[in-house]
Design a protein around this motif. Structure first.
Motif, PDB file in Angstrom:
ATOM      1  N   ARG A 179       0.830  -1.201   0.000  1.00 47.48           N
ATOM      2  CA  ARG A 179       0.000   0.000   0.000  1.00 47.48           C
ATOM      3  C   ARG A 179       0.863   1.248   0.000  1.00 47.48           C
ATOM      4  NH1 ARG A 179      -3.399  -3.115   3.530  1.00 47.48           N
ATOM      5  NH2 ARG A 179      -2.407  -2.197   5.356  1.00 47.48           N
ATOM      6  N   VAL A 180       1.950   1.227   0.766  1.00 47.74           N
ATOM      7  CA  VAL A 180       2.868   2.370   0.761  1.00 47.74           C
ATOM      8  C   VAL A 180       3.486   2.545  -0.620  1.00 47.74           C
ATOM      9  CG1 VAL A 180       5.028   3.261   1.697  1.00 47.74           C
ATOM     10  CG2 VAL A 180       3.348   2.217   3.230  1.00 47.74           C
ATOM     11  N   ARG A 181       3.855   1.441  -1.244  1.00 46.63           N
ATOM     12  CA  ARG A 181       4.450   1.507  -2.578  1.00 46.63           C
ATOM     13  C   ARG A 181       3.442   2.046  -3.594  1.00 46.63           C
ATOM     14  NH1 ARG A 181       6.238  -3.126  -2.431  1.00 46.63           N
ATOM     15  NH2 ARG A 181       4.642  -4.274  -3.588  1.00 46.63           N
ATOM     16  N   HIS A 182       2.198   1.624  -3.511  1.00 40.97           N
ATOM     17  CA  HIS A 182       1.173   2.100  -4.438  1.00 40.97           C
ATOM     18  C   HIS A 182       0.919   3.589  -4.248  1.00 40.97           C
ATOM     19  CE1 HIS A 182      -0.592  -2.243  -4.798  1.00 40.97           C
ATOM     20  NE2 HIS A 182       0.578  -2.097  -5.395  1.00 40.97           N
ATOM     21  N   ARG A 183       0.921   4.041  -2.986  1.00 40.42           N
ATOM     22  CA  ARG A 183       0.756   5.480  -2.753  1.00 40.42           C
ATOM     23  C   ARG A 183       1.917   6.258  -3.364  1.00 40.42           C
ATOM     24  NH1 ARG A 183      -0.464   3.773   2.736  1.00 40.42           N
ATOM     25  NH2 ARG A 183      -2.726   3.623   3.029  1.00 40.42           N
ATOM     26  N   GLY A 184       3.121   5.707  -3.253  1.00 40.22           N
ATOM     27  CA  GLY A 184       4.274   6.366  -3.857  1.00 40.22           C
ATOM     28  C   GLY A 184       4.141   6.456  -5.374  1.00 40.22           C
ATOM     29  N   TYR A 185       3.667   5.375  -5.998  1.00 41.79           N
ATOM     30  CA  TYR A 185       3.449   5.397  -7.446  1.00 41.79           C
ATOM     31  C   TYR A 185       2.392   6.447  -7.814  1.00 41.79           C
ATOM     32  CZ  TYR A 185       5.972   0.937  -7.597  1.00 41.79           C
ATOM     33  OH  TYR A 185       6.921  -0.042  -7.484  1.00 41.79           O
ATOM     34  N   ALA A 186       1.350   6.537  -7.004  1.00 45.29           N
ATOM     35  CA  ALA A 186       0.295   7.511  -7.288  1.00 45.29           C
ATOM     36  C   ALA A 186       0.832   8.933  -7.195  1.00 45.29           C
ATOM     37  CB  ALA A 186      -0.883   7.320  -6.327  1.00 45.29           C
ATOM     38  N   LEU A 201       4.099  17.935 -16.504  1.00 45.05           N
ATOM     39  CA  LEU A 201       3.853  18.070 -17.938  1.00 45.05           C
ATOM     40  C   LEU A 201       2.951  19.260 -18.230  1.00 45.05           C
ATOM     41  CD1 LEU A 201       4.133  16.950 -20.805  1.00 45.05           C
ATOM     42  CD2 LEU A 201       2.180  15.459 -20.325  1.00 45.05           C
ATOM     43  N   ILE A 202       1.885  19.402 -17.425  1.00 43.89           N
ATOM     44  CA  ILE A 202       0.985  20.552 -17.610  1.00 43.89           C
ATOM     45  C   ILE A 202       1.743  21.854 -17.369  1.00 43.89           C
ATOM     46  CG2 ILE A 202      -1.075  21.697 -16.715  1.00 43.89           C
ATOM     47  CD1 ILE A 202      -2.225  18.947 -16.110  1.00 43.89           C
ATOM     48  N   GLY A 203       2.555  21.884 -16.319  1.00 41.71           N
ATOM     49  CA  GLY A 203       3.341  23.093 -16.039  1.00 41.71           C
ATOM     50  C   GLY A 203       4.298  23.432 -17.169  1.00 41.71           C
ATOM     51  N   TYR A 204       4.906  22.418 -17.772  1.00 42.67           N
ATOM     52  CA  TYR A 204       5.837  22.657 -18.884  1.00 42.67           C
ATOM     53  C   TYR A 204       5.099  23.248 -20.087  1.00 42.67           C
ATOM     54  CZ  TYR A 204       9.086  21.724 -22.686  1.00 42.67           C
ATOM     55  OH  TYR A 204       9.897  21.839 -23.799  1.00 42.67           O
ATOM     56  N   VAL A 205       3.906  22.707 -20.380  1.00 44.56           N
ATOM     57  CA  VAL A 205       3.123  23.226 -21.506  1.00 44.56           C
ATOM     58  C   VAL A 205       2.716  24.672 -21.251  1.00 44.56           C
ATOM     59  CG1 VAL A 205       0.961  22.973 -22.783  1.00 44.56           C
ATOM     60  CG2 VAL A 205       2.298  20.944 -22.187  1.00 44.56           C
ATOM     61  N   VAL A 206       2.252  24.958 -20.025  1.00 37.65           N
ATOM     62  CA  VAL A 206       1.866  26.328 -19.689  1.00 37.65           C
ATOM     63  C   VAL A 206       3.071  27.264 -19.793  1.00 37.65           C
ATOM     64  CG1 VAL A 206       1.032  27.810 -17.820  1.00 37.65           C
ATOM     65  CG2 VAL A 206      -0.067  25.604 -18.233  1.00 37.65           C
ATOM     66  N   TYR A 207       4.237  26.819 -19.334  1.00 41.46           N
ATOM     67  CA  TYR A 207       5.454  27.642 -19.418  1.00 41.46           C
ATOM     68  C   TYR A 207       5.814  27.942 -20.871  1.00 41.46           C
ATOM     69  CZ  TYR A 207      10.431  28.667 -19.628  1.00 41.46           C
ATOM     70  OH  TYR A 207      11.646  29.233 -19.932  1.00 41.46           O
ATOM     71  N   LYS A 208       5.730  26.935 -21.744  1.00 41.06           N
ATOM     72  CA  LYS A 208       6.061  27.155 -23.152  1.00 41.06           C
ATOM     73  C   LYS A 208       5.064  28.103 -23.811  1.00 41.06           C
ATOM     74  CE  LYS A 208       8.916  25.507 -25.149  1.00 41.06           C
ATOM     75  NZ  LYS A 208      10.302  25.975 -25.373  1.00 41.06           N
ATOM     76  N   PHE A 209       3.793  27.976 -23.451  1.00 40.19           N
ATOM     77  CA  PHE A 209       2.799  28.905 -23.990  1.00 40.19           C
ATOM     78  C   PHE A 209       3.085  30.333 -23.526  1.00 40.19           C
ATOM     79  CE2 PHE A 209      -0.968  25.813 -24.840  1.00 40.19           C
ATOM     80  CZ  PHE A 209      -0.281  25.338 -25.946  1.00 40.19           C
ATOM     81  N   ALA A 210       3.390  30.470 -22.227  1.00 41.93           N
ATOM     82  CA  ALA A 210       3.692  31.805 -21.699  1.00 41.93           C
ATOM     83  C   ALA A 210       4.953  32.370 -22.332  1.00 41.93           C
ATOM     84  CB  ALA A 210       3.832  31.731 -20.177  1.00 41.93           C
ATOM     85  N   ASP A 211       5.954  31.524 -22.532  1.00 38.64           N
ATOM     86  CA  ASP A 211       7.197  31.985 -23.144  1.00 38.64           C
ATOM     87  C   ASP A 211       6.986  32.424 -24.588  1.00 38.64           C
ATOM     88  OD1 ASP A 211      10.141  32.302 -22.992  1.00 38.64           O
ATOM     89  OD2 ASP A 211      10.126  30.730 -24.524  1.00 38.64           O
ATOM     90  N   ALA A 237       4.134  13.761 -12.168  1.00 41.21           N
ATOM     91  CA  ALA A 237       4.526  13.761 -13.575  1.00 41.21           C
ATOM     92  C   ALA A 237       3.494  14.486 -14.440  1.00 41.21           C
ATOM     93  CB  ALA A 237       4.712  12.323 -14.057  1.00 41.21           C
ATOM     94  N   VAL A 238       2.207  14.247 -14.159  1.00 37.99           N
ATOM     95  CA  VAL A 238       1.158  14.918 -14.932  1.00 37.99           C
ATOM     96  C   VAL A 238       1.192  16.420 -14.687  1.00 37.99           C
ATOM     97  CG1 VAL A 238      -1.334  15.143 -15.220  1.00 37.99           C
ATOM     98  CG2 VAL A 238      -0.307  12.875 -15.021  1.00 37.99           C
ATOM     99  N   LEU A 239       1.318  16.822 -13.410  1.00 32.55           N
ATOM    100  CA  LEU A 239       1.385  18.250 -13.100  1.00 32.55           C
ATOM    101  C   LEU A 239       2.619  18.886 -13.720  1.00 32.55           C
ATOM    102  CD1 LEU A 239       0.232  18.280  -9.354  1.00 32.55           C
ATOM    103  CD2 LEU A 239      -1.081  18.922 -11.383  1.00 32.55           C
TER     104      LEU A 239
END
Length: 286
Positions: free
Chosen positions: A14-21, A31-41, A27-29
């Protein structure tokens, strides 16, 4: 402790699964942050490139494009559901004269690409307004898919239920209407809603034949030089509108599912009356 299909994870798992989550969300956040940064740039969030959205005329035209999308979706959805129900019933028929032609029609329109059908109806048959070509193409393609969904939903039910219904004297139409269809609808609901979401997004193909829907207007507005060609901003706005419409369909599906659960406590169907009617009609099951 174990479940039916898998072993229940222990404390370390369960601890390992929480770590994966946590890593997945990070990772998703990221990726979204990188896309927003490139748009802003690239200046996609500058006030000047979003100035178009403040004009009342553009807002009204955007609403008109949205209504055209919803109009094509509503007409296609109703016709596709009716088409699917009729041809699913024909494919389940015991009579080859109904079953074979229905099978050919369903398999044909499932195999032909939707874009090809829209082009054929608009440029080949010249149906007139692009609306009719879009609706007809969406109806035939998605209706064929829904026919298979309906048929599979009914066939997925245990055969013992239909056999028991035949044993008490019900005809085939009564067995389908009273016994099989109410149960199949609950099982088919997620697949039906998913196909309606696909239908909604496929209305965007209407821009290929100049149907004035959201994607066509977004393409037009994104090329206006006076607004510095706001292709990315208008894409974000139109994409958000599609997401909201799809979420609304999902909400309708959840509401229908909860309503179906509550309806289980409704008054039962008077099967005795149906049986007596079948006995008086022909005295034996169809």
């Amino acid at each position: 402790m174990s479940a039916v299909l898998f072993d229940v994870p222990g404390p370390k798992a369960r601890v390992r699964h929480r770590g994966y989550a946590v890593l997945g969300v990070a990772a998703v956040l990221g990726l979204i942050g990188y896309v927003v940064y490139k748009f802003a740039d690239a200046g996609q969030f500058d006030a000047g490139i979003w100035e178009w959205i403040l004009y009342e005329q553009i807002q009204l035209e955007l609403v008109d494009a949205l209504l055209n999308t919803l109009r094509a979706f509503a007409a296609s959805a109703v016709l596709a559901l009716a088409f699917g129900a009729i041809f699913a019933a024909a494919r389940l028929s015991d009579h080859a004269v109904l079953r074979v032609p229905a099978t050919i029609v369903v398999e044909f329109f499932r195999a032909v690409p939707l874009v090809v059908m829209i082009f054929f109806f608009h440029y080949g048959l010249a149906l007139g307004a692009p609306f009719y070509s879009v609706v007809l193409g969406l109806t035939l393609y998605n209706g064929s898919v829904l026919a298979e969904v309906f048929r599979a939903g009914i066939l997925s039910l245990p055969k013992g239920q239909s056999e028991a219904a035949y044993a008490i004297g019900l005809r085939k139409t009564q067995v389908t209407r009273l016994v099989l269809l109410p149960q199949a609808l609950r099982a088919m609901m997620p697949a039906v809603i998913s196909q309606l979401v696909v239908l909604l997004k496929d209305t965007a193909l209407g821009f290929l034949i100049t149907y004035e829907e959201l994607l066509r207007y977004a393409r037009y507005l994104g090329g206006i030089i006076e607004f510095d060609r706001p292709l990315i901003p208008i894409t974000i706005v139109v994409g958000a509108m599609y997401i909201l419409m799809c979420l609304a369909l999902t909400g309708v599906a959840k509401w229908l599912e909860s309503r179906n659960r509550r309806s289980k406590k409704a008054l039962p169907v008077d099967v005795t009356a149906e049986t007596e009617e079948a006995t008086l009609t022909d005295g034996k099951p169809a």
